[in-house]
Design an enzyme around this catalytic site. Structure first.
Site, mmCIF file in Angstrom:
data_model
loop_
_atom_site.group_PDB
_atom_site.id
_atom_site.type_symbol
_atom_site.label_atom_id
_atom_site.label_comp_id
_atom_site.label_asym_id
_atom_site.label_seq_id
_atom_site.Cartn_x
_atom_site.Cartn_y
_atom_site.Cartn_z
ATOM 1 N N GLU A 1 0.890 -1.413 -0.011
ATOM 2 C CA GLU A 1 0.028 -0.126 0.060
ATOM 3 C C GLU A 1 0.878 1.372 -0.075
ATOM 4 O OE1 GLU A 1 -2.653 -0.444 3.422
ATOM 5 O OE2 GLU A 1 -3.702 -2.150 2.241
ATOM 6 N N HIS B 1 -10.512 -6.093 -2.484
ATOM 7 C CA HIS B 1 -11.536 -5.762 -1.231
ATOM 8 C C HIS B 1 -12.804 -5.232 -1.890
ATOM 9 C CE1 HIS B 1 -9.010 -7.121 1.881
ATOM 10 N NE2 HIS B 1 -8.223 -6.091 1.612
ATOM 11 N N ASN C 1 2.114 -5.238 -3.191
ATOM 12 C CA ASN C 1 0.544 -5.424 -2.930
ATOM 13 C C ASN C 1 -0.096 -4.235 -2.509
ATOM 14 O OD1 ASN C 1 -1.262 -7.523 -2.177
ATOM 15 N ND2 ASN C 1 -1.164 -6.897 -0.138
ATOM 16 N N GLU D 1 -6.184 -10.546 -1.305
ATOM 17 C CA GLU D 1 -7.189 -10.287 -0.007
ATOM 18 C C GLU D 1 -8.672 -10.382 -0.314
ATOM 19 O OE1 GLU D 1 -5.479 -7.022 2.255
ATOM 20 O OE2 GLU D 1 -3.441 -7.546 2.030
ATOM 21 N N ASP E 1 -12.355 -10.207 -0.499
ATOM 22 C CA ASP E 1 -13.591 -10.229 0.133
ATOM 23 C C ASP E 1 -14.661 -9.578 -0.799
ATOM 24 O OD1 ASP E 1 -12.602 -7.737 0.827
ATOM 25 O OD2 ASP E 1 -12.545 -8.682 2.900
HETATM 26 C C1 XIL Z 1 -6.227 -6.237 8.472
HETATM 27 C C2 XIL Z 1 -6.616 -7.607 9.265
HETATM 28 O O1 XIL Z 1 -7.474 -8.137 8.327
HETATM 29 C C3 XIL Z 1 -7.034 -7.009 10.479
HETATM 30 O O2 XIL Z 1 -7.242 -8.127 11.183
HETATM 31 C C4 XIL Z 1 -6.277 -5.859 11.103
HETATM 32 O O3 XIL Z 1 -7.056 -5.401 12.048
HETATM 33 C C5 XIL Z 1 -6.082 -4.899 10.129
HETATM 34 O O4 XIL Z 1 -5.460 -5.187 8.965
HETATM 35 N N1 XIL Z 1 -5.009 -4.432 3.732
HETATM 36 C C6 XIL Z 1 -4.024 -5.377 4.024
HETATM 37 C C7 XIL Z 1 -4.291 -6.124 5.347
HETATM 38 O O5 XIL Z 1 -2.816 -5.509 3.527
HETATM 39 O O6 XIL Z 1 -2.925 -6.302 5.839
HETATM 40 C C8 XIL Z 1 -5.314 -5.819 6.114
HETATM 41 O O7 XIL Z 1 -5.637 -6.710 7.115
HETATM 42 C C9 XIL Z 1 -6.604 -5.540 5.275
HETATM 43 C C10 XIL Z 1 -6.228 -4.369 4.274
#
Ligand code: XIL
Length: 450
Positions: A157, A235, A199, A264, A266
């Site tokens: 990020e 996401h 990422n 990641e 969802d």
């Molecule tokens: C999130 C986790 O899922 C949570 O448990 C934590 O509190 C915060 O981080 N992008 C990412 C992940 O790269 O590491 C993040 O994970 C979600 C967003």
């Protein structure tokens, strides 16, 4: 990998030929998990996992059965691995890595350098002190996991959402624009085998942010800065819908020569709409040869960092949702009625009260095959090990098992605990499972403390 490993660990030589056929040319019925459906197309299917949930047998049952790749959800982040400067703490992350290895699953490391979830001491550093701390952090953590990971999210990020393709303003960015390439070079020097990924999120379509990352990757490749992969967090929700050029965006990165991974995933929502969006993500990855796999950010909706969005593939009780079935179908596999939305429709054995523990099992069966999930429950005394006996019907053969060691593949089979599930507190439960061809077992399971 996981399938083959598990098969080799449970099968007798006589059954090996049949299993090899099953592995190399999976039939529709063999591809009944997310991992096996993806493997049949040469992809992995992973999940984020949290070490503190490993005492939850529903969670570990799904983790072991469905996934071929694991990403520690928080346990490898800077605040977790280096809580005080130059003092490293790996126990939670090691728990995940060791458990994955024992199950034949691969691991994505996440994340070495990130503006978020920094330990307090690092977030208050700046300039050369912070740059040196970042390099020391990457060197130590990547060395600790050297040779054990499929990939590392080296930098997470680093680009802003402001639409002009600029870098995110952060303490790391303020150490100099070259911090990203320094991070990648440092990771490569420490571990030459893990694939090194950049990422990010909101990079799923062609936009200013993804184009800025595309240009960075192109520049790194041209100048020999080590980078092997780009992760797309994906996401997806109403504010960030799945873009229509998702596949085209993955493909333009792949065309640069890097691997692309969905890291990641969802998707907020429910029912058919959610299921169709999941299927579209799978189809996009399938259409891009260099898309090597998909990781969802948690197992059950209740495990999600955004649980209110119900964005995952299993409901709070661990039942597969419509989206689960659509993912299996999008991989070209067949969802048998018994593994579809309601496992409660499956058959269950009556309990057998034996020496210090009881074992019950339930089957999801289809024509020619089955998955059996066994629950081992300790009596009034804690267990330090257990053995469960189940007799398979004539013609049935185990092809794969998880969280257990099986004495054979047919007839009367004894299932023993593995290292991480032998200890069961009084009254508590653990579970294991196996998949087979032929008819599912019926009757009772015996359980003895060992
Ligand atoms: C999130 C986790 O899922 C949570 O448990 C934590 O509190 C915060 O981080 N992008 C990412 C992940 O790269 O590491 C993040 O994970 C979600 C967003």
């Amino acid at each position: 990998m996981r399938r083959t490993h598990a098969i080799l660990s449970v099968l007798t030589a006589g059954a090996l030929a049949a299993a090899a056929v099953l592995t190399l040319s999976p039939s529709a019925n063999a591809a009944t998990t997310l991992g096996s459906a993806a493997s049949a197309k040469g992809k992995y299917f992973g999940t984020a996992a949290a070490a503190y949930k490993f005492s939850d047998s529903v969670y570990t049952g799904l983790l072991d059965r469905e996934f071929t790749m694991v990403t520690p959800e928080n346990e490898m982040k800077w605040d977790a691995t280096e809580p005080s400067q130059n003092s490293f703490s790996y126990s939670s992350a090691d728990t995940i890595v060791n458990r994955a290895k024992a199950n034949g699953q691969r691991v994505r490391g996440h994340a070495l350098a990130w503006h978020s979830q920094q330990p307090g001491w690092a977030s208050s550093l700046s300039g050369t002190a912070l740059r040196n701390a970042m390099v020391n952090h990457i060197t130590n953590v990547a060395t600790h996991y050297k040779g054990q990971l499929y990939a590392w999210d080296v930098v997470n990020e680093a680009f802003s959402d402001n639409g002009d393709g600029s870098r995110r303003s952060s303490n790391l960015q303020q150490t100099g624009n070259d911090w990203i390439e320094v991070a990648f070079k440092t990771a490569r020097a420490a571990d030459s085998t893990a694939k090194l990924c950049y990422n990010d999120y909101n990079t799923d379509g062609v936009n200013a942010k993804s184009t800025a990352i595309y240009n960075m990757v192109k520049d790194f490749l041209a100048r020999g800065v080590p980078i092997d992969c780009v992760g797309f967090q994906s996401h997806i929700n109403s504010a960030s819908p799945l873009p229509s050029d998702y596949q085209a965006n993955l493909q333009r990165f792949a065309d640069l020569g890097v691997e692309v991974q969905i890291t990641e995933l969802d998707i907020a929502g429910s029912g058919t709409t959610q299921a169709n969006t999941y299927a579209n993500v799978v189809k996009a990855c399938l259409a891009v040869t260099k898309c090597t796999g998909i990781t969802v950010w948690g197992i059950r909706d209740s495990d999600s960092w955004r649980s209110g969005d119900t964005p995952l593939l299993f409901d709070n009780s661990g039942n597969p949702k419509a989206a689960y079935n659509s993912v299996i179908s999008a991989f070209g596999a067949t969802t048998s009625p018994s593994t579809s939305v309601s496992p409660s429709a499956s058959t269950s054995s009556p309990p057998n009260t034996g020496g210090g523990c009881t074992a019950t099992f339930s089957n999801n069966a289809w024509t020619g095959g089955f998955v059996t999930t066994v629950t081992v429950k300790a009596g009034s005394t804690a267990l330090s090990g257990w053995k469960v006996g189940i007799t398979l019907p004539s013609g049935a053969a185990i092809t794969n098992s998880w969280s257990t060691t099986a004495s054979g593949s047919s007839g009367a089979v004894t299932f023993s605990n593995v290292s991480y599930n032998g200890s069961v507190a009084a009254g508590a439960s653990t579970s294991f499972g196996f998949q087979g061809t032929g008819s599912a077992p019926s009757g009772t399971a015996s359980c003895t403390a060992s």
